[in-house]
Motif scaffolding. Structure first.
Motif, mmCIF file in Angstrom:
data_model
loop_
_atom_site.group_PDB
_atom_site.id
_atom_site.type_symbol
_atom_site.label_atom_id
_atom_site.label_comp_id
_atom_site.label_asym_id
_atom_site.label_seq_id
_atom_site.Cartn_x
_atom_site.Cartn_y
_atom_site.Cartn_z
ATOM 1 N N VAL A 38 -55.911 15.313 84.082
ATOM 2 C CA VAL A 38 -54.944 14.758 83.133
ATOM 3 C C VAL A 38 -54.051 13.734 83.824
ATOM 4 O O VAL A 38 -53.796 12.642 83.297
ATOM 5 N N ILE A 39 -53.572 14.064 85.025
ATOM 6 C CA ILE A 39 -52.727 13.129 85.771
ATOM 7 C C ILE A 39 -53.509 11.876 86.142
ATOM 8 O O ILE A 39 -52.998 10.756 86.042
ATOM 9 N N ALA A 40 -54.760 12.038 86.558
ATOM 10 C CA ALA A 40 -55.589 10.888 86.923
ATOM 11 C C ALA A 40 -55.826 9.979 85.721
ATOM 12 O O ALA A 40 -55.754 8.747 85.836
ATOM 13 N N ILE A 44 -53.911 6.774 87.050
ATOM 14 C CA ILE A 44 -54.929 5.917 87.668
ATOM 15 C C ILE A 44 -55.783 5.244 86.594
ATOM 16 O O ILE A 44 -56.107 4.062 86.697
ATOM 17 N N GLY A 45 -56.114 5.973 85.537
ATOM 18 C CA GLY A 45 -56.874 5.379 84.437
ATOM 19 C C GLY A 45 -56.111 4.263 83.753
ATOM 20 O O GLY A 45 -56.679 3.232 83.370
ATOM 21 N N ALA A 46 -54.796 4.442 83.597
ATOM 22 C CA ALA A 46 -53.978 3.405 82.971
ATOM 23 C C ALA A 46 -53.821 2.188 83.859
ATOM 24 O O ALA A 46 -53.522 1.088 83.368
ATOM 25 N N GLY A 50 -54.481 -3.486 84.673
ATOM 26 C CA GLY A 50 -53.848 -4.497 85.507
ATOM 27 C C GLY A 50 -54.787 -5.209 86.455
ATOM 28 O O GLY A 50 -54.350 -6.045 87.249
ATOM 29 N N PHE A 51 -56.072 -4.930 86.385
ATOM 30 C CA PHE A 51 -57.047 -5.599 87.251
ATOM 31 C C PHE A 51 -57.522 -6.882 86.580
ATOM 32 O O PHE A 51 -57.835 -6.879 85.390
ATOM 33 N N LEU A 69 -48.969 2.639 89.895
ATOM 34 C CA LEU A 69 -49.600 3.742 89.159
ATOM 35 C C LEU A 69 -50.629 4.475 90.016
ATOM 36 O O LEU A 69 -50.721 5.701 89.972
ATOM 37 N N ILE A 70 -51.392 3.728 90.777
ATOM 38 C CA ILE A 70 -52.406 4.356 91.636
ATOM 39 C C ILE A 70 -51.741 5.237 92.688
ATOM 40 O O ILE A 70 -52.143 6.384 92.911
#
Length: 142
Positions: A38-40, A44-46, A50-51, A69-70
Protein backbone atom coordinates in the motif's frame (compact mmCIF):
# COMPACT_ATOMS: atom_id res chain seq x y z
CA UNK A 1 22.13 -36.36 23.82
CA UNK A 2 19.91 -38.22 21.36
CA UNK A 3 19.28 -36.16 18.21
CA UNK A 4 16.47 -38.46 17.10
CA UNK A 5 14.63 -37.90 20.38
CA UNK A 6 15.04 -34.14 20.04
CA UNK A 7 13.52 -34.20 16.56
CA UNK A 8 10.64 -36.44 17.71
CA UNK A 9 9.89 -34.10 20.61
CA UNK A 10 10.07 -31.02 18.37
CA UNK A 11 7.79 -32.64 15.79
CA UNK A 12 5.34 -33.61 18.52
CA UNK A 13 5.17 -30.02 19.75
CA UNK A 14 4.79 -28.70 16.20
CA UNK A 15 1.93 -31.08 15.41
CA UNK A 16 0.09 -30.11 18.62
CA UNK A 17 0.20 -26.40 17.70
CA UNK A 18 0.19 -26.61 13.91
CA UNK A 19 -2.93 -24.45 13.47
CA UNK A 20 -1.83 -21.46 15.56
CA UNK A 21 1.70 -21.66 14.15
CA UNK A 22 0.59 -21.64 10.52
CA UNK A 23 -2.02 -18.92 11.07
CA UNK A 24 0.46 -16.85 13.08
CA UNK A 25 3.14 -17.16 10.41
CA UNK A 26 0.66 -16.20 7.69
CA UNK A 27 -0.39 -13.14 9.69
CA UNK A 28 3.23 -12.21 10.43
CA UNK A 29 4.10 -12.52 6.74
CA UNK A 30 1.06 -11.00 5.08
CA UNK A 31 0.31 -7.98 7.31
CA UNK A 32 3.70 -6.27 6.73
CA UNK A 33 3.65 -7.24 3.04
CA UNK A 34 0.23 -5.68 2.49
CA UNK A 35 1.24 -2.54 4.39
CA UNK A 36 4.42 -2.25 2.32
CA UNK A 37 2.47 -2.73 -0.93
CA UNK A 38 0.00 0.00 0.00
CA UNK A 39 2.82 2.41 0.88
CA UNK A 40 4.69 1.54 -2.32
CA UNK A 41 1.60 2.14 -4.46
CA UNK A 42 0.85 5.44 -2.73
CA UNK A 43 4.37 6.87 -2.84
CA UNK A 44 6.64 5.13 -5.32
CA UNK A 45 3.79 4.38 -7.73
CA UNK A 46 2.69 8.02 -7.64
CA UNK A 47 6.23 9.18 -8.40
CA UNK A 48 6.10 7.71 -11.92
CA UNK A 49 4.06 10.67 -13.17
CA UNK A 50 7.15 12.88 -12.67
CA UNK A 51 9.33 10.95 -15.13
CA UNK A 52 9.92 12.46 -18.58
CA UNK A 53 10.18 9.82 -21.29
CA UNK A 54 11.21 10.45 -24.92
CA UNK A 55 9.77 8.76 -28.03
CA UNK A 56 12.23 5.84 -27.78
CA UNK A 57 11.07 5.06 -24.23
CA UNK A 58 14.20 6.35 -22.48
CA UNK A 59 13.84 8.32 -19.26
CA UNK A 60 15.21 11.80 -19.94
CA UNK A 61 14.40 13.52 -16.65
CA UNK A 62 12.87 13.15 -13.22
CA UNK A 63 11.14 15.87 -11.24
CA UNK A 64 12.35 16.60 -7.73
CA UNK A 65 8.96 15.65 -6.26
CA UNK A 66 9.36 12.17 -7.73
CA UNK A 67 12.69 11.75 -5.96
CA UNK A 68 11.11 12.93 -2.70
CA UNK A 69 8.29 10.39 -3.09
CA UNK A 70 10.70 7.58 -3.88
CA UNK A 71 12.94 8.32 -0.88
CA UNK A 72 10.09 8.91 1.59
CA UNK A 73 8.25 5.83 0.34
CA UNK A 74 11.34 3.65 0.71
CA UNK A 75 12.00 4.89 4.25
CA UNK A 76 8.33 4.42 5.19
CA UNK A 77 8.31 0.86 3.84
CA UNK A 78 11.37 -0.09 5.90
CA UNK A 79 9.99 1.47 9.09
CA UNK A 80 6.47 0.08 8.77
CA UNK A 81 7.77 -3.37 7.92
CA UNK A 82 10.10 -3.26 10.93
CA UNK A 83 7.42 -2.00 13.32
CA UNK A 84 4.90 -4.62 12.16
CA UNK A 85 6.90 -7.76 11.46
CA UNK A 86 9.26 -7.78 14.44
CA UNK A 87 6.52 -7.74 17.13
CA UNK A 88 4.51 -10.34 15.21
CA UNK A 89 7.44 -12.75 14.99
CA UNK A 90 8.37 -12.09 18.62
CA UNK A 91 4.80 -12.97 19.61
CA UNK A 92 5.05 -16.28 17.76
CA UNK A 93 8.41 -17.06 19.33
CA UNK A 94 7.16 -16.21 22.82
CA UNK A 95 4.24 -18.58 22.25
CA UNK A 96 6.64 -21.33 21.21
CA UNK A 97 8.85 -20.66 24.25
CA UNK A 98 5.82 -20.80 26.57
CA UNK A 99 4.79 -24.08 24.97
CA UNK A 100 8.22 -25.62 25.52
CA UNK A 101 8.82 -24.24 29.01
CA UNK A 102 5.35 -24.28 30.55
CA UNK A 103 3.54 -26.80 28.36
CA UNK A 104 0.82 -24.23 27.62
CA UNK A 105 -1.02 -24.53 24.30
CA UNK A 106 -0.63 -21.74 21.78
CA UNK A 107 -3.63 -19.60 20.97
CA UNK A 108 -4.51 -18.28 17.52
CA UNK A 109 -3.95 -14.69 18.63
CA UNK A 110 -0.53 -15.42 20.09
CA UNK A 111 1.22 -13.57 17.25
CA UNK A 112 -0.18 -10.28 18.50
CA UNK A 113 1.27 -10.70 22.00
CA UNK A 114 4.54 -9.19 20.76
CA UNK A 115 2.84 -5.79 20.56
CA UNK A 116 2.43 -5.91 24.35
CA UNK A 117 6.23 -5.82 24.59
CA UNK A 118 6.63 -3.23 21.81
CA UNK A 119 9.14 -1.04 23.61
CA UNK A 120 11.37 -3.94 24.58
CA UNK A 121 11.10 -5.54 21.16
CA UNK A 122 11.73 -2.47 19.01
CA UNK A 123 13.68 0.04 21.10
CA UNK A 124 15.86 -2.32 23.13
CA UNK A 125 17.94 -3.79 20.30
CA UNK A 126 18.35 -0.40 18.60
CA UNK A 127 19.56 1.23 21.82
CA UNK A 128 21.94 -1.65 22.45
CA UNK A 129 23.25 -1.48 18.87
CA UNK A 130 23.69 2.28 19.03
CA UNK A 131 25.56 2.10 22.31
CA UNK A 132 27.84 -0.65 20.99
CA UNK A 133 29.21 1.80 18.43
CA UNK A 134 30.97 3.65 21.25
CA UNK A 135 34.26 2.30 22.59
CA UNK A 136 32.91 2.07 26.15
CA UNK A 137 29.60 0.34 25.50
CA UNK A 138 27.29 -0.96 28.16
CA UNK A 139 25.87 -3.73 25.96
CA UNK A 140 27.77 -6.78 24.74
CA UNK A 141 28.79 -6.65 21.07
CA UNK A 142 26.31 -8.19 18.61
Amino acid sequence: MDIGKLFRDAWGLFVKDIGPLIVGMLIASLVPAVAAAVIAAATIGASYSGFQVNAQGDVTGVESMSWALIVSGSVAIVLVTLFLSVPLYVGILSGVFRRVREGREMAYGEAFSGFGMFGKVICGPQCCSASSLRPSSSCPPP
